[in-house]
Design an enzyme around this catalytic site. Structure first.
Site, PDB file in Angstrom:
ATOM      1  N   ASP A 242       1.028  -1.198   0.056  1.00 10.67           N
ATOM      2  CA  ASP A 242      -0.050  -0.001  -0.030  1.00 10.67           C
ATOM      3  C   ASP A 242       1.040   1.356  -0.014  1.00 10.67           C
ATOM      4  OD1 ASP A 242       0.722  -0.356   2.756  1.00 10.67           O
ATOM      5  OD2 ASP A 242      -1.026  -0.725   3.428  1.00 10.67           O
TER       6      ASP A 242
ATOM      7  N   ASN B 178      -7.685  -1.432  13.875  1.00 11.56           N
ATOM      8  CA  ASN B 178      -9.216  -2.138  13.745  1.00 11.56           C
ATOM      9  C   ASN B 178      -9.300  -3.493  12.887  1.00 11.56           C
ATOM     10  OD1 ASN B 178      -8.464  -1.395  11.221  1.00 11.56           O
ATOM     11  ND2 ASN B 178      -9.695   0.279  10.917  1.00 11.56           N
TER      12      ASN B 178
ATOM     13  N   HIS C 111      -7.635  -4.243  10.001  1.00 10.90           N
ATOM     14  CA  HIS C 111      -7.264  -3.971   8.493  1.00 10.90           C
ATOM     15  C   HIS C 111      -6.199  -4.649   8.301  1.00 10.90           C
ATOM     16  CE1 HIS C 111      -5.058   0.126   9.229  1.00 10.90           C
ATOM     17  NE2 HIS C 111      -3.945  -0.744   8.800  1.00 10.90           N
TER      18      HIS C 111
END
Ligand code: GLP
Length: 245
Positions: free
Chosen positions: A67, A134, A136
């Site tokens: 990413d 969270n 991800h």
């Protein structure tokens, strides 16, 4: 899924590095999927150390990252390209032309096509992963549905809060990112995920306890991968009440 409890995060990173070294030594032309973030830093320190000791060479290795923030130029200190240059690419014998991190400062639509083309052309022999607070994976954020292919994502408020620690101010955290899709991540032959720290407890629980997969905890889908190793340190294992079986 194989779960390994280590004495501390340094040991997790050493073991992850050893797996990467095995992948590269058995196939010097391997394609590695790489991750950024505080959790991964020491893996690259360990790889650098092994490179210096001539235990591994990255000369013919290709890499693709998970990413990148949209809007940050590759020389921005918080860009993932900068991170990779600093912690790995400038320290070992890899050919920079064989590495790919989406460029945060180019036309996003065109860069996204370049990213997915790279992913399609270079199946990963190995993928390194961290995990978001969270749950991800890469920047596949909790949502009612998950995407399989590379895409541009609106970064969630909880991730902006978590990643603000790397920036001067919360407002400096980019609002969007390029990310591999879950299908891209899953296509790697072998995956190693590392986690450490109390703030990751909920996410790690969703990954290693129970047998539920849930799009609101993207990490839970990794349960379905056929060659996943998760390294957590003893402190995190105690916190979530996981005992080695
Ligand atoms: C970031 C990245 C992920 C990374 C995760 C954990 O937002 N998008 O690829 O694995 O969050 O980061 P850290 O290791 O810094 O906690």
């Amino acid at each position: 899924m194989k779960i390994v409890i280590t004495k501390d995060h340094k040991e997790s990173c050493r073991k992850a590095a050893d797996i990467i070294i095995d992948v590269v030594n058995s196939n010097p032309n391997a394609t590695l999927g790489l991750a950024t973030g505080g959790t991964a830093e020491q893996v690259y320190d360990e790889l650098t150390e092994s490179f210096k000791q001539k235990k591994v060479s990255f000369k013919n290795v290709k890499t693709i990252n998970l990413d990148e923030y949209v809007g940050l130029s590759p020389d921005h200190e918080q860009s993932y390209q900068y991170f990779m240059n600093k912690f790995l690419f400038s320290r070992v014998d890899i050919d920079k032309n064989n590495t790919f991190v989406p460029a945060g400062n180019k036309n996003p639509e065109e860069e996204l096509i370049a990213f997915q083309t790279m992913l399609n052309q270079h199946p990963r022999d190995f993928q390194l992963l961290g995990i978001g607070v969270n749950g991800h994976i890469a920047f596949n954020e909790p949502a009612g549905e998950l995407r399989t292919k590379a895409h541009i994502v609106d970064i969630s408020q909880s991730t902006i809060t978590a990643n603000a620690r790397y920036f001067d101010k919360r407002e400096d955290v980019p609002k969007q990112a390029f990310t591999q899709g879950m299908g891209d991540v899953f296509s790697a032959k072998k995956i190693v995920l590392l986690a450490s720290g109390a703030e990751k407890a909920d996410a790690v629980k969703a990954l290693i306890l129970g047998d539920i997969v849930n799009t609101w905890k993207p990490c839970s889908f990794l349960k379905l991968h056929s060659d996943l190793t998760v390294f957590i340190d003893q402190e995190l294992a105690d916190l979530i009440g996981y005992e080695q079986v």
